[in-house]
Enzyme design. Structure first.
Site, PDB file in Angstrom:
ATOM      1  N   ASP A  74     -31.477   9.936 -48.083  1.00 40.02           N
ATOM      2  CA  ASP A  74     -31.119  11.318 -48.435  1.00 40.02           C
ATOM      3  C   ASP A  74     -31.910  11.840 -49.643  1.00 40.02           C
ATOM      4  O   ASP A  74     -31.324  12.337 -50.619  1.00 40.02           O
ATOM      5  CB  ASP A  74     -29.620  11.414 -48.771  1.00 40.02           C
ATOM      6  CG  ASP A  74     -28.719  10.808 -47.710  1.00 40.02           C
ATOM      7  OD1 ASP A  74     -29.013  10.977 -46.522  1.00 40.02           O
ATOM      8  OD2 ASP A  74     -27.709  10.172 -48.083  1.00 40.02           O
TER       9      ASP A  74
ATOM     10  N   GLU B 276     -25.919  18.290 -40.277  1.00 43.85           N
ATOM     11  CA  GLU B 276     -25.813  17.971 -41.699  1.00 43.85           C
ATOM     12  C   GLU B 276     -27.153  18.230 -42.385  1.00 43.85           C
ATOM     13  O   GLU B 276     -28.094  18.722 -41.769  1.00 43.85           O
ATOM     14  CB  GLU B 276     -25.393  16.504 -41.885  1.00 43.85           C
ATOM     15  CG  GLU B 276     -26.316  15.501 -41.216  1.00 43.85           C
ATOM     16  CD  GLU B 276     -25.769  14.084 -41.233  1.00 43.85           C
ATOM     17  OE1 GLU B 276     -24.684  13.850 -41.796  1.00 43.85           O
ATOM     18  OE2 GLU B 276     -26.431  13.194 -40.669  1.00 43.85           O
TER      19      GLU B 276
ATOM     20  N   ASN C   2     -28.788   8.803 -38.119  1.00 41.85           N
ATOM     21  CA  ASN C   2     -29.028  10.016 -38.909  1.00 41.85           C
ATOM     22  C   ASN C   2     -30.346  10.022 -39.672  1.00 41.85           C
ATOM     23  O   ASN C   2     -30.957   8.996 -39.928  1.00 41.85           O
ATOM     24  CB  ASN C   2     -27.853  10.280 -39.864  1.00 41.85           C
ATOM     25  CG  ASN C   2     -27.706   9.196 -40.915  1.00 41.85           C
ATOM     26  OD1 ASN C   2     -28.666   8.565 -41.329  1.00 41.85           O
ATOM     27  ND2 ASN C   2     -26.481   8.953 -41.352  1.00 41.85           N
TER      28      ASN C   2
HETATM   29  O1  FUB Z   1     -25.876   9.175 -46.795  1.00 42.14           O
HETATM   30  C1  FUB Z   1     -24.613   9.567 -46.309  1.00 42.14           C
HETATM   31  C2  FUB Z   1     -24.756  10.654 -45.318  1.00 42.14           C
HETATM   32  O2  FUB Z   1     -25.573  10.230 -44.242  1.00 42.14           O
HETATM   33  C3  FUB Z   1     -25.421  11.903 -45.822  1.00 42.14           C
HETATM   34  O3  FUB Z   1     -24.571  12.700 -46.580  1.00 42.14           O
HETATM   35  C4  FUB Z   1     -25.864  12.503 -44.545  1.00 42.14           C
HETATM   36  O4  FUB Z   1     -26.791  13.546 -44.687  1.00 42.14           O
HETATM   37  C5  FUB Z   1     -26.419  11.301 -43.820  1.00 42.14           C
HETATM   38  O5  FUB Z   1     -27.731  11.028 -44.228  1.00 42.14           O
END
Ligand code: FUB
Length: 315
Positions: A32, A200, A255
């Protein structure tokens, strides 16, 4: 590690076909990323993944900062923020500079957004409020059931107005809200941005007067591609433009989370994959899911302002 040996052998043999040394950082697992240029250096702020086989999950509660002035040699500034008190987690930070200070916005897991402040890009960042800055009950958020109040993408416009983009877990769940000049209180109500297959990782950047809202699509529907929309206005009028980054194969469909930024007048995208965990022999499943590593590639703009799909130099 095996990967370290491979990197040393590659550098001895003079083979260097990748854009940046890869992975850029392997002392800890990181994810992230958020990038800013300050004092001639690039600073990346990252979630710090720690894998606990007995209790797997995104348990991150501290933020790692690394910096470079050449995109090759990185300095590890270690832990620059640790969640405590009202916040037990610190996920997916963004850092912006204003008022000769650095402000870090982070998710207390998926439940609320906090802000921490520092006089230096390398911290220490201290919780500014002792409570959340934004929650599902903040005016205008209108959080539906299942709304994730997290992944704050902070942005300061050329006129000094700052915004936070946030939300997750469903189309229609993207929000933007203005910040006051103090950067630790909100101004007015949140507005909705409707982004196709939004999941997200909300982020805004500006290039040649246009606003770019980028985000991660739902990995169950769009394989966590990083898609984007463009507008002439930072809060409304966004038009979908497509995918700027495919999900790297090493993410195995899981993700991704991007940051798009300029450094020394070139544009880059930082994101995460799971190549380091795989190279280090992590077994499939939880061990790979929760051990991510940060990468960087170049962004190229077309004449009409759209972004070319990124050439992932190595996965
Ligand atoms: O790292 C935790 C979560 O996983 C993040 O908030 C999201 O964007 C995903 O990367």
């Amino acid at each position: 590690s095996i990967l370290l040996v491979v990197c040393i052998l590659v550098s001895i043999s003079g083979i260097n076909t990748v854009f940046a040394d890869y992975p850029i950082f392997y002392q800890r697992y990181t994810a992230d990323p958020s990038g800013i240029e300050a004092n001639g250096r690039l600073y990346l702020y990252c979630s710090h993944d720690v894998y606990d086989p007995s209790n797997p999950g995104y348990k991150m509660n501290d933020i790692t900062c690394i910096s470079t002035d050449d995109l090759k040699n990185w300095t590890d500034h270690g832990e620059v923020f640790k969640a405590s008190g009202w916040a037990s987690l610190s996920w997916a930070p963004t850092v912006v500079a204003k008022n000769n200070k650095y402000y870090m916005y982070f998710g207390n897991g998926g439940g609320s957004i906090g802000v921490a402040v520092s006089d230096s890009p390398t911290g220490p960042f201290k919780d500014a409020l002792g409570k959340a800055l934004i929650t599902g009950s903040t005016p205008g958020v209108n959080a539906p059931s299942g709304f994730w109040c997290f992944d704050p993408g902070a942005f300061v416009d050329d006129d000094g107005q700052a915004y936070v983009y946030f939300g997750g877990n469903g189309e229609g769940n993207t929000r933007v809200i203005k910040l006051n000049d103090d950067m630790i209180s909100i101004k007015g109500s949140a507005s909705q941005i409707v982004a196709p297959i939004f999941f997200e990782a909300s982020l805004l950047h500006k290039y040649k007067g246009k606003y770019y809202f980028s985000y991660s699509t739902n990995f169950s529907k769009g394989a966590a591609t990083i898609d984007y929309m463009m507008s002439d206005n930072p809060m409304t009028g966004f038009q979908y433009k497509g995918t700027v980054l495919a999900n790297p194969p090493s993410n195995e469909g899981n993700n991704n989370h991007q940051c798009i930024f300029s450094y020394k007048n070139n544009w880059y995208i930082a994101y995460h994959n799971r190549a380091l965990a795989i190279a280090n022999g992590a077994s499939s499943g939880d061990a790979r899911t929760y051990q991510r590593n940060v990468c960087i590639d170049k962004i190229t703009y077309n004449a009409d302002g759209t972004m070319q799909k990124v050439n992932i130099t190595k996965d």
